[in-house]
Design a protein around this motif. Structure first.
Motif, PDB file in Angstrom:
ATOM      1  N   THR A  18       0.882  -1.185   0.054  1.00  0.00           N
ATOM      2  CA  THR A  18      -0.075   0.117   0.073  1.00  0.00           C
ATOM      3  C   THR A  18       0.973   1.248   0.078  1.00  0.00           C
ATOM      4  N   PRO A  19       0.607   2.289  -1.117  1.00  0.00           N
ATOM      5  CA  PRO A  19       1.373   3.417  -1.016  1.00  0.00           C
ATOM      6  C   PRO A  19       1.251   4.283   0.313  1.00  0.00           C
ATOM      7  N   GLN A  20       2.313   5.033   0.608  1.00  0.00           N
ATOM      8  CA  GLN A  20       1.961   6.005   1.727  1.00  0.00           C
ATOM      9  C   GLN A  20       0.867   6.865   1.523  1.00  0.00           C
ATOM     10  N   ILE A  21       0.059   7.017   2.796  1.00  0.00           N
ATOM     11  CA  ILE A  21      -1.158   8.036   2.620  1.00  0.00           C
ATOM     12  C   ILE A  21      -0.711   9.420   2.328  1.00  0.00           C
ATOM     13  N   GLU A  22      -1.274  10.323   1.474  1.00  0.00           N
ATOM     14  CA  GLU A  22      -1.205  11.429   1.072  1.00  0.00           C
ATOM     15  C   GLU A  22      -2.567  12.248   1.296  1.00  0.00           C
ATOM     16  N   ILE A  23      -2.430  13.370   1.622  1.00  0.00           N
ATOM     17  CA  ILE A  23      -3.391  14.261   2.085  1.00  0.00           C
ATOM     18  C   ILE A  23      -3.150  15.498   1.243  1.00  0.00           C
ATOM     19  N   HIS A  24      -4.012  15.873   0.296  1.00  0.00           N
ATOM     20  CA  HIS A  24      -3.520  17.016  -0.696  1.00  0.00           C
ATOM     21  C   HIS A  24      -4.657  18.020  -0.558  1.00  0.00           C
ATOM     22  N   GLN A  25      -4.301  19.511  -0.120  1.00  0.00           N
ATOM     23  CA  GLN A  25      -5.195  20.552   0.038  1.00  0.00           C
ATOM     24  C   GLN A  25      -5.870  20.988  -1.361  1.00  0.00           C
ATOM     25  N   ILE A  26      -7.008  20.922  -1.472  1.00  0.00           N
ATOM     26  CA  ILE A  26      -7.590  21.515  -2.478  1.00  0.00           C
ATOM     27  C   ILE A  26      -7.632  23.107  -2.276  1.00  0.00           C
ATOM     28  N   SER A  27      -8.250  23.510  -1.150  1.00  0.00           N
ATOM     29  CA  SER A  27      -8.288  24.934  -0.981  1.00  0.00           C
ATOM     30  C   SER A  27      -8.448  24.901   0.724  1.00  0.00           C
ATOM     31  N   ARG A  28      -8.267  26.263   1.219  1.00  0.00           N
ATOM     32  CA  ARG A  28      -8.450  26.576   2.540  1.00  0.00           C
ATOM     33  C   ARG A  28      -8.567  27.913   2.762  1.00  0.00           C
ATOM     34  N   TYR A  29      -9.965  28.361   2.600  1.00  0.00           N
ATOM     35  CA  TYR A  29     -10.498  29.790   2.876  1.00  0.00           C
ATOM     36  C   TYR A  29      -9.751  30.730   1.918  1.00  0.00           C
ATOM     37  N   GLY A  30      -9.070  30.267   0.875  1.00  0.00           N
ATOM     38  CA  GLY A  30      -8.359  31.064   0.054  1.00  0.00           C
ATOM     39  C   GLY A  30      -8.885  31.520  -1.271  1.00  0.00           C
ATOM     40  N   PHE A  37     -14.596  30.506   1.347  1.00  0.00           N
ATOM     41  CA  PHE A  37     -15.247  30.037   2.466  1.00  0.00           C
ATOM     42  C   PHE A  37     -14.917  28.710   2.891  1.00  0.00           C
ATOM     43  N   TRP A  38     -14.390  28.045   2.188  1.00  0.00           N
ATOM     44  CA  TRP A  38     -14.331  26.593   2.766  1.00  0.00           C
ATOM     45  C   TRP A  38     -12.893  25.884   2.606  1.00  0.00           C
ATOM     46  N   ALA A  39     -12.741  24.982   3.236  1.00  0.00           N
ATOM     47  CA  ALA A  39     -11.461  24.129   3.212  1.00  0.00           C
ATOM     48  C   ALA A  39     -11.653  22.625   2.853  1.00  0.00           C
ATOM     49  N   TRP A  40     -10.922  22.011   2.058  1.00  0.00           N
ATOM     50  CA  TRP A  40     -11.101  20.626   1.860  1.00  0.00           C
ATOM     51  C   TRP A  40      -9.880  19.988   1.069  1.00  0.00           C
ATOM     52  N   ASN A  41      -9.841  18.680   1.288  1.00  0.00           N
ATOM     53  CA  ASN A  41      -8.532  18.039   0.898  1.00  0.00           C
ATOM     54  C   ASN A  41      -8.833  16.889   0.000  1.00  0.00           C
ATOM     55  N   TRP A  42      -8.135  16.221  -0.855  1.00  0.00           N
ATOM     56  CA  TRP A  42      -8.338  14.974  -1.362  1.00  0.00           C
ATOM     57  C   TRP A  42      -7.257  14.050  -0.658  1.00  0.00           C
ATOM     58  N   LEU A  43      -7.758  12.668  -0.891  1.00  0.00           N
ATOM     59  CA  LEU A  43      -6.844  11.927  -0.379  1.00  0.00           C
ATOM     60  C   LEU A  43      -6.198  10.951  -1.182  1.00  0.00           C
TER      61      LEU A  43
END
Ligand SMILES: O=C(O)C(=O)c1ccccc1S
Ligand SMILES: [Mn+2]
Length: 263
Positions: free
Chosen positions: A45-57, A62-68
């Protein structure tokens, strides 16, 4: 007491703290320890990655979210029957087809922490389970059996958690006759605080990976990388173990919660 009264009592216990909720899950992120198999026989299994889509920018004011990027068998996770070749043909053997009634069940917690500290290759056997039953009561059909080793103390450090030397990984787990016995009793499944449901040296056993082989052959389930089993009583806890509803999923990261009688 009828079922409506039972649920009402549960609700009030949850609200007044008479019933505690214990988190039995490890943090899930790039530092999560992952299984390492011999590269000559398997991909990992490859290492877990958390990638930011946006963070109130400017890409989302108005929102923050990531993809995994996330493997099914990462961190505290659920093993479905389709995970192993012995369970591959069950129509209800993937995480999206398992009957949800099975996602909440009583737990038997067998404390092997002293033995695991003494011998990192400790195996809980059928006799060990029967000795436990003589003291705490019988394991009943439909219940989880969770092996407490306190191995979650190493979950912050992959090298310590996998505990591998030139002879392989050294982590505790069940013997084949332990799982055979639990399947004869129609236990719901088996849980471990280590990287997987099997002992580290299980690849070399007479029946390789007996927990995976026998659990999933019986259309039963596994839990791995559990935490905080030291907070649970030997009997009396109810665990919630709902995997993500991944289409045709062989397993899933899972937030395991235990309902425990309050202090
Ligand atoms: O289910 C797992 O994550 C696990 O422990 C495992 C996965 C694949 C192969 C061997 C093992 S031992
Ligand atoms: Mn797994």
């Amino acid at each position: 007491m009828n079922q409506t009264d039972t649920l009402a009592a549960l609700a009030s216990g949850l609200l007044d703290g008479g019933i505690r909720v214990v988190d039995c899950s490890a943090p899930l992120g790039p530092d999560t320890p992952l299984l390492k198999l011999p590269p000559e026989i398997a991909d990992d299994t490859p290492q877990i990655e958390i990638h930011q889509i946006s963070r109130y920018g400017d890409r989302g004011p108005f929102w923050a979210w990531n993809w995994l990027k996330l493997g099914e068998h990462s961190g505290t996770h659920y093993d479905a029957p389709h995970h192993w070749v012995t369970g591959k043909d069950y129509p209800d053997g993937s995480v999206d087809t398992i009957n949800p009634q099975k996602f909440m069940a009583p737990a038997n917690v067998i404390d092997c922490s002293a033995q695991a500290a003494e011998d990192n290759d400790f195996l809980l056997t059928k006799q060990g389970v029967q000795d436990w039953e003589a003291e705490h009561g019988e394991i009943k059909a439909g219940e989880w059996v969770l092996m407490r080793t306190d191995w979650d103390q190493y979950n912050h450090d992959e090298d310590k958690f996998l505990n591998t030397d030139e002879n392989g990984p050294h982590t505790p787990g069940p013997s084949a006759d332990c799982i055979e016995y639990l399947m004869e009793k129609n236990a719901l499944g088996w849980g471990s605080q280590c990287i997987g449901t099997d002992a580290g040296l299980a690849a070399s056993f007479e029946l390789p990976f007996p927990a995976h082989n026998l659990l999933h052959k019986a259309n039963r389930y596994g839990l791995a990388s559990l935490t905080n089993l030291k907070e649970l009583p030997a009997k009396g806890a109810i665990v919630v173990t709902a995997p993500l509803k991944i289409v045709n999923g062989t397993g899933s990261p899972v937030r395991v919660l235990a309902l425990v009688p309050g202090a």
